[in-house]
Design a protein around this motif. Structure first.
Motif, PDB file in Angstrom:
ATOM      1  N   PRO A  18       0.826  -1.203   0.000  1.00  0.00           N
ATOM      2  CA  PRO A  18       0.000   0.000   0.000  1.00  0.00           C
ATOM      3  C   PRO A  18       0.864   1.258   0.000  1.00  0.00           C
ATOM      4  CG  PRO A  18      -0.705  -1.553   1.698  1.00  0.00           C
ATOM      5  CD  PRO A  18       0.618  -2.023   1.195  1.00  0.00           C
ATOM      6  N   VAL A  19       0.319   2.341  -0.503  1.00  0.00           N
ATOM      7  CA  VAL A  19       1.048   3.605  -0.461  1.00  0.00           C
ATOM      8  C   VAL A  19       1.073   4.128   0.968  1.00  0.00           C
ATOM      9  CG1 VAL A  19       0.450   4.227  -2.827  1.00  0.00           C
ATOM     10  CG2 VAL A  19      -1.038   4.927  -0.960  1.00  0.00           C
ATOM     11  N   GLN A  20       2.052   4.945   1.248  1.00  0.00           N
ATOM     12  CA  GLN A  20       2.141   5.564   2.568  1.00  0.00           C
ATOM     13  C   GLN A  20       1.152   6.719   2.634  1.00  0.00           C
ATOM     14  OE1 GLN A  20       6.019   7.045   3.533  1.00  0.00           O
ATOM     15  NE2 GLN A  20       5.337   7.999   5.455  1.00  0.00           N
ATOM     16  N   ARG A  21       0.332   6.723   3.671  1.00  0.00           N
ATOM     17  CA  ARG A  21      -0.653   7.785   3.848  1.00  0.00           C
ATOM     18  C   ARG A  21      -0.362   8.553   5.133  1.00  0.00           C
ATOM     19  NH1 ARG A  21      -5.169   7.118   0.545  1.00  0.00           N
ATOM     20  NH2 ARG A  21      -5.465   5.051  -0.357  1.00  0.00           N
ATOM     21  N   VAL A  22      -0.858   9.780   5.176  1.00  0.00           N
ATOM     22  CA  VAL A  22      -0.699  10.559   6.395  1.00  0.00           C
ATOM     23  C   VAL A  22      -1.536   9.944   7.503  1.00  0.00           C
ATOM     24  CG1 VAL A  22      -0.240  12.703   5.147  1.00  0.00           C
ATOM     25  CG2 VAL A  22      -2.584  12.142   5.805  1.00  0.00           C
ATOM     26  N   LYS A  23      -1.087  10.138   8.729  1.00  0.00           N
ATOM     27  CA  LYS A  23      -1.821   9.661   9.895  1.00  0.00           C
ATOM     28  C   LYS A  23      -2.802  10.748  10.346  1.00  0.00           C
ATOM     29  CE  LYS A  23       2.014   6.756  11.420  1.00  0.00           C
ATOM     30  NZ  LYS A  23       2.792   6.990  10.189  1.00  0.00           N
ATOM     31  N   GLU A  33      -9.332   9.541   8.801  1.00  0.00           N
ATOM     32  CA  GLU A  33      -9.603   8.213   9.325  1.00  0.00           C
ATOM     33  C   GLU A  33     -10.500   7.429   8.375  1.00  0.00           C
ATOM     34  OE1 GLU A  33      -9.213  11.015  12.881  1.00  0.00           O
ATOM     35  OE2 GLU A  33     -10.171  11.034  10.907  1.00  0.00           O
ATOM     36  N   LYS A  34     -10.248   6.136   8.287  1.00  0.00           N
ATOM     37  CA  LYS A  34     -11.090   5.257   7.487  1.00  0.00           C
ATOM     38  C   LYS A  34     -12.419   5.040   8.210  1.00  0.00           C
ATOM     39  CE  LYS A  34     -12.217   1.950   4.504  1.00  0.00           C
ATOM     40  NZ  LYS A  34     -13.661   2.012   4.781  1.00  0.00           N
ATOM     41  N   ALA A  35     -13.511   5.353   7.521  1.00  0.00           N
ATOM     42  CA  ALA A  35     -14.841   5.110   8.100  1.00  0.00           C
ATOM     43  C   ALA A  35     -15.177   3.626   7.991  1.00  0.00           C
ATOM     44  CB  ALA A  35     -15.890   5.942   7.374  1.00  0.00           C
ATOM     45  N   PRO A  36     -15.862   3.063   8.977  1.00  0.00           N
ATOM     46  CA  PRO A  36     -16.261   1.648   8.881  1.00  0.00           C
ATOM     47  C   PRO A  36     -17.140   1.425   7.660  1.00  0.00           C
ATOM     48  CG  PRO A  36     -16.627   2.517  11.097  1.00  0.00           C
ATOM     49  CD  PRO A  36     -16.313   3.695  10.232  1.00  0.00           C
ATOM     50  N   ASP A  37     -16.904   0.333   6.960  1.00  0.00           N
ATOM     51  CA  ASP A  37     -17.731   0.013   5.804  1.00  0.00           C
ATOM     52  C   ASP A  37     -19.133  -0.378   6.262  1.00  0.00           C
ATOM     53  OD1 ASP A  37     -15.652   0.487   4.089  1.00  0.00           O
ATOM     54  OD2 ASP A  37     -15.111  -1.628   3.857  1.00  0.00           O
ATOM     55  N   PRO A  38     -20.159   0.212   5.693  1.00  0.00           N
ATOM     56  CA  PRO A  38     -21.530  -0.151   6.086  1.00  0.00           C
ATOM     57  C   PRO A  38     -21.893  -1.537   5.585  1.00  0.00           C
ATOM     58  CG  PRO A  38     -21.571   1.341   4.207  1.00  0.00           C
ATOM     59  CD  PRO A  38     -20.133   1.242   4.640  1.00  0.00           C
ATOM     60  N   ILE A 194     -19.273  17.075   5.352  1.00  0.00           N
ATOM     61  CA  ILE A 194     -18.625  17.665   4.179  1.00  0.00           C
ATOM     62  C   ILE A 194     -17.921  18.987   4.499  1.00  0.00           C
ATOM     63  CG2 ILE A 194     -18.997  18.584   1.858  1.00  0.00           C
ATOM     64  CD1 ILE A 194     -19.107  15.524   2.037  1.00  0.00           C
ATOM     65  N   PRO A 195     -18.548  19.951   5.179  1.00  0.00           N
ATOM     66  CA  PRO A 195     -17.814  21.193   5.486  1.00  0.00           C
ATOM     67  C   PRO A 195     -16.531  20.949   6.278  1.00  0.00           C
ATOM     68  CG  PRO A 195     -20.166  21.531   5.792  1.00  0.00           C
ATOM     69  CD  PRO A 195     -19.967  20.059   5.583  1.00  0.00           C
ATOM     70  N   GLN A 196     -16.560  20.059   7.263  1.00  0.00           N
ATOM     71  CA  GLN A 196     -15.356  19.766   8.031  1.00  0.00           C
ATOM     72  C   GLN A 196     -14.258  19.208   7.127  1.00  0.00           C
ATOM     73  OE1 GLN A 196     -15.813  16.644  10.923  1.00  0.00           O
ATOM     74  NE2 GLN A 196     -13.793  16.970  11.824  1.00  0.00           N
ATOM     75  N   HIS A 197     -14.639  18.448   6.125  1.00  0.00           N
ATOM     76  CA  HIS A 197     -13.670  17.850   5.216  1.00  0.00           C
ATOM     77  C   HIS A 197     -13.084  18.856   4.230  1.00  0.00           C
ATOM     78  CE1 HIS A 197     -14.306  13.310   5.702  1.00  0.00           C
ATOM     79  NE2 HIS A 197     -15.038  13.871   6.650  1.00  0.00           N
ATOM     80  N   LEU A 198     -13.898  19.807   3.775  1.00  0.00           N
ATOM     81  CA  LEU A 198     -13.497  20.623   2.627  1.00  0.00           C
ATOM     82  C   LEU A 198     -13.239  22.090   2.944  1.00  0.00           C
ATOM     83  CD1 LEU A 198     -15.826  19.181  -0.174  1.00  0.00           C
ATOM     84  CD2 LEU A 198     -13.513  18.491   0.470  1.00  0.00           C
ATOM     85  N   ASP A 252     -14.766   5.761   1.998  1.00  0.00           N
ATOM     86  CA  ASP A 252     -15.455   6.153   3.227  1.00  0.00           C
ATOM     87  C   ASP A 252     -16.903   6.492   2.905  1.00  0.00           C
ATOM     88  OD1 ASP A 252     -13.134   6.090   4.997  1.00  0.00           O
ATOM     89  OD2 ASP A 252     -12.446   7.856   3.897  1.00  0.00           O
ATOM     90  N   CYS A 253     -17.831   5.810   3.572  1.00  0.00           N
ATOM     91  CA  CYS A 253     -19.254   6.083   3.404  1.00  0.00           C
ATOM     92  C   CYS A 253     -19.789   6.720   4.681  1.00  0.00           C
ATOM     93  CB  CYS A 253     -20.019   4.791   3.114  1.00  0.00           C
ATOM     94  SG  CYS A 253     -19.558   4.009   1.541  1.00  0.00           S
ATOM     95  N   TYR A 254     -20.498   7.822   4.516  1.00  0.00           N
ATOM     96  CA  TYR A 254     -21.096   8.528   5.632  1.00  0.00           C
ATOM     97  C   TYR A 254     -22.620   8.367   5.544  1.00  0.00           C
ATOM     98  CZ  TYR A 254     -16.328  10.215   5.536  1.00  0.00           C
ATOM     99  OH  TYR A 254     -14.951  10.264   5.510  1.00  0.00           O
ATOM    100  N   GLU A 255     -23.360   9.179   6.269  1.00  0.00           N
ATOM    101  CA  GLU A 255     -24.809   8.981   6.287  1.00  0.00           C
ATOM    102  C   GLU A 255     -25.415   9.112   4.893  1.00  0.00           C
ATOM    103  OE1 GLU A 255     -28.878  10.846   8.296  1.00  0.00           O
ATOM    104  OE2 GLU A 255     -26.932  11.724   8.750  1.00  0.00           O
ATOM    105  N   LYS A 256     -25.151  10.234   4.224  1.00  0.00           N
ATOM    106  CA  LYS A 256     -25.696  10.457   2.884  1.00  0.00           C
ATOM    107  C   LYS A 256     -24.605  10.482   1.819  1.00  0.00           C
ATOM    108  CE  LYS A 256     -29.826  13.224   4.018  1.00  0.00           C
ATOM    109  NZ  LYS A 256     -29.695  13.310   5.490  1.00  0.00           N
ATOM    110  N   HIS A 257     -23.432  10.907   2.183  1.00  0.00           N
ATOM    111  CA  HIS A 257     -22.383  11.208   1.221  1.00  0.00           C
ATOM    112  C   HIS A 257     -21.254  10.187   1.330  1.00  0.00           C
ATOM    113  CE1 HIS A 257     -24.805  14.794   1.353  1.00  0.00           C
ATOM    114  NE2 HIS A 257     -24.435  15.023   2.604  1.00  0.00           N
TER     115      HIS A 257
END
Length: 454
Positions: A18-23, A33-38, A194-198, A252-257
């Protein structure tokens, strides 16, 4: 490209890593963070939802008229009286900057005989002190109230009890958003994370460089699906394998997005490591101000070295990367804002692909391309590009998008075939399954859809 046998061997070797990703601690604002897969099951997705006029009507009644939709960029309606027209389905919406600096949205229709107040079409913008219907000159203030009705004394019933019918309007991310719902949930609640992410990106420093609408011969969801997974890269975009890792993608899957994080500036394990730096990776290096001719480290180090180079020189170049993590300086942070916005977000640019349904035909749609580029501090802003529109095939929209556009009519045609039993979804296509689950929540309610429903 590696053969299937070679690829299987390589995937089991130590080189296939795997590629190295930031922590998480290394990302100042955007969560990584990786969101749990639904748990969404393995059910086939019914293809009739792409072709059925009845399902199209359900979408309009239960989904399109309930969600928040992207309306207009605030920079395009900066002064009181500035307006923009946007469209969804049969509806035309007028978004207007108010005299107090706020933004309001109205149905673009005169209350007298139903005439459009401003021409339909996404390219319709302008400035006005009021809005006058060209048919009988009924006139409205910027806030939608009546300003003048000629010969009002000839209407025994008086005027209609309200002016322009208003729709919910709010702002985020440098854009005005609107909802056709009578009492929609607040925009920030709808957007969720989304706002927190972007918010860390410099959207306010990005100038629009493309504004295009192309009519495609496919359902709007056919297009959403295409931009919601990377599995098709090895199929119709093999050239991309020379600068991105298509098999180490965080979903990463969230509630709607949803989103996925795609490493750029590296090679796909599907291709052999070349003796020299491939041209696509050279382009990434040059874009960061690096000279590939002077680079003597392994290709596997390019991605990290591009990040370090941009971090070191960004401030001097008038580019503020202080709120972004290192991976955001190279990688594609790709978001789906339900229901119809695909965002490719990068440190120096972002692309919005908006899929809009045709008003009457489930086999057609409108594909909006809006691209923006970061303007360094101290640099003069370019003029805003004009909106253009055409039918698929009339003009090129770029190699990669042309490949998608050429493929999707065949996908849509196959949805009508008796030989096709529905969408067979794999792990790399998790976002598609999640998207349809969210759509079902609107159409049928969270309890689930009835048996045999599309």
């Amino acid at each position: 490209m590696a053969s299937d046998e070679e690829f299987l061997k390589r995937s089991k070797s130590p080189a296939f890593t795997p590629v190295q990703r930031v922590k998480p601690a290394e990302s100042p604002e955007t969560p990584v963070e990786k969101a749990p897969d639904p748990e969404l099951g393995l059910e086939i997705i019914n293809q009739r939802r792409y072709t059925s006029p009845e399902f199209m009507q359900l979408e309009w009644e239960r989904m399109w008229s309930k969600v928040w939709l992207l309306g207009a960029r605030l920079l395009d309606i900066a002064e009181p009286g500035d307006y923009a027209v946007t469209e969804i389905g049969r509806e035309s919406i007028l978004i207007v900057r108010q005299r107090d600096g706020g933004v309001r949205a109205f149905y673009n229709v005169c209350q007298h005989r139903g005439n459009r107040l401003r021409p339909c079409g996404l390219g319709s913008t302008g400035a006005a002190c009021s809005f006058t219907c060209a048919y009988h000159h009924w006139e409205y203030e910027l806030d939608g109230s009546y300003r003048r009705i000629p010969d009002i004394d000839t209407f025994p019933q008086g005027r209609p009890p309200y002016g322009l019918k208003e729709v919910a309007c709010d702002v985020w991310g440098g854009f005005a958003w609107y909802s056709l719902a009578d009492s929609p949930q607040p925009l920030r609640e709808f957007l969720g994370p989304i706002p927190q992410h972007l918010d860390a990106y410099n959207f306010d420093r990005m100038a629009q460089t493309r504004d295009i609408t192309v009519e495609w011969n496919c359902n709007w969801k056919t297009s959403v699906d295409a931009f919601n997974e990377s599995y098709h890269v090895q199929g119709i975009h093999p050239q991309l394998l020379w600068y991105l890792h298509d098999l180490d993608i965080q979903i990463d899957c969230y509630e709607k997005h949803s989103r996925y994080l795609i490493p750029f500036g590296t090679l796909s394990p599907r291709v052999r490591v070349p003796p020299a730096i491939p041209e696509p990776i050279k382009t990434i290096m040059k874009g960061a101000g690096m000279d590939p001719a002077d680079y003597d480290s392994p290709i596997a180090h390019v991605r990290r070295d591009v990040q370090k180079h941009k971090r070191a020189l960004g401030k001097a170049q008038g580019r503020d990367y202080s709120r972004l993590n290192d991976d955001q300086l190279t990688d594609d942070y790709h978001y789906l804002i339900f229901p119809n916005l695909s965002l490719n977000v990068h440190a120096d640019d972002f692309w919005i692909f908006r899929q809009r349904p045709h008003p009457t035909d489930p086999d057609r749609m409108f594909y909006d391309i809006m691209t923006y580029e970061l303007i360094p501090e101290g640099t003069e802003w370019p003029e805003r590009v004009a909106h253009r529109s055409w039918q698929h095939g009339d003009k090129s929209i770029g190699t990669v998008l042309d490949q998608d556009a050429a493929n999707l009519p065949g996908v849509q045609a196959g949805m009508h075939s008796k030989g096709f039993g529905g969408l067979w979804i794999g792990r790399q296509e998790l976002r598609i399954r999640h998207f349809h689950k969210v759509l079902d929540d609107y159409i049928y309610g969270p309890a689930g859809r009835p048996p045999q429903a599309p």
